[in-house]
Design an enzyme around this catalytic site. Sequence first.
Site, PDB file in Angstrom:
ATOM      1  N   THR A   2       0.827  -1.205   0.000  1.00 18.97           N
ATOM      2  CA  THR A   2       0.000   0.000   0.000  1.00 18.97           C
ATOM      3  C   THR A   2       0.862   1.257   0.000  1.00 18.97           C
ATOM      4  O   THR A   2       1.899   1.297   0.643  1.00 18.97           O
ATOM      5  CB  THR A   2      -0.922  -0.032   1.227  1.00 18.97           C
ATOM      6  OG1 THR A   2      -1.720  -1.192   1.128  1.00 18.97           O
ATOM      7  CG2 THR A   2      -1.814   1.196   1.299  1.00 18.97           C
ATOM      8  N   GLY A  23     -11.473  -3.393   0.562  1.00 10.29           N
ATOM      9  CA  GLY A  23     -10.712  -3.134   1.786  1.00 10.29           C
ATOM     10  C   GLY A  23     -11.002  -1.730   2.307  1.00 10.29           C
ATOM     11  O   GLY A  23     -11.919  -1.046   1.868  1.00 10.29           O
TER      12      GLY A  23
HETATM   13  N1  ASP Z   1      -5.270  -1.984   3.878  1.00 10.49           N
HETATM   14  C1  ASP Z   1      -5.096  -2.852   2.730  1.00 10.49           C
HETATM   15  C2  ASP Z   1      -6.321  -3.727   2.604  1.00 10.49           C
HETATM   16  O1  ASP Z   1      -6.722  -4.333   3.589  1.00 10.49           O
HETATM   17  C3  ASP Z   1      -3.885  -3.710   2.781  1.00 10.49           C
HETATM   18  C4  ASP Z   1      -2.596  -2.992   3.155  1.00 10.49           C
HETATM   19  O2  ASP Z   1      -2.595  -1.852   3.563  1.00 10.49           O
HETATM   20  O3  ASP Z   1      -1.540  -3.596   3.030  1.00 10.49           O
HETATM   21  O4  ASP Z   1      -6.864  -3.856   1.549  1.00 10.49           O
END
Ligand code: ASP
Length: 178
Positions: A49, A79
């Site tokens: 991310t 997400g």
């Molecule tokens: N927050 C992201 C999700 O759950 C994943 C991440 O931040 O690595 O889709």
Amino acid sequence: MFYAADGASDLARRALLPEVDPALLVTDRARERLARVLTQRGNVDAGNTVGAVARDARGNVAAATSTGGITGKRRGRIGDSPVIGAGTHAENGRGAASMTGPGEAILRLTLAFRATWAMGQGHPPELAARESLGELFDRLGGVGGIIVVDGAGRLGLSRSTEMMPWAARWEGSTRAGS
Ligand code: ASP
């Protein structure tokens, strides 16, 4: 405010944004990660991310979060990252926040909103960032990372993950870390 799927593609076309073949967005590394995750059933893998927060000279704030989500996610999963208030939030006069971590937990706690709200209540950005991650761990056992900027342009960041490379730029200076 919030478009998804075909409607979002139509809107992007009308705005003449360049289109790319979605297949081009899948890297070899992502393919390898998926293969690895599928052989370790139930094990989720995150970590790609990218988040950004900004405050301009007039005091306007903005936040953006881009992610591939978690590797091996179910079809249709949304997400926290694109959901305003969950993984991404910005409000003039209060501040902006972008998060990374387990989307299911961040969504339930609307954490980016909480961090922004806390700054509006006068919490310094570093504290607001730490409080959000404290909440994530205490309530749902999650680890993650967050970057925030307040209405005055002060930066705050916090992480409970092993790493979170970051960089910041103000007029005339830059800072970076991990
Ligand atoms: N927050 C992201 C999700 O759950 C994943 C991440 O931040 O690595 O889709």
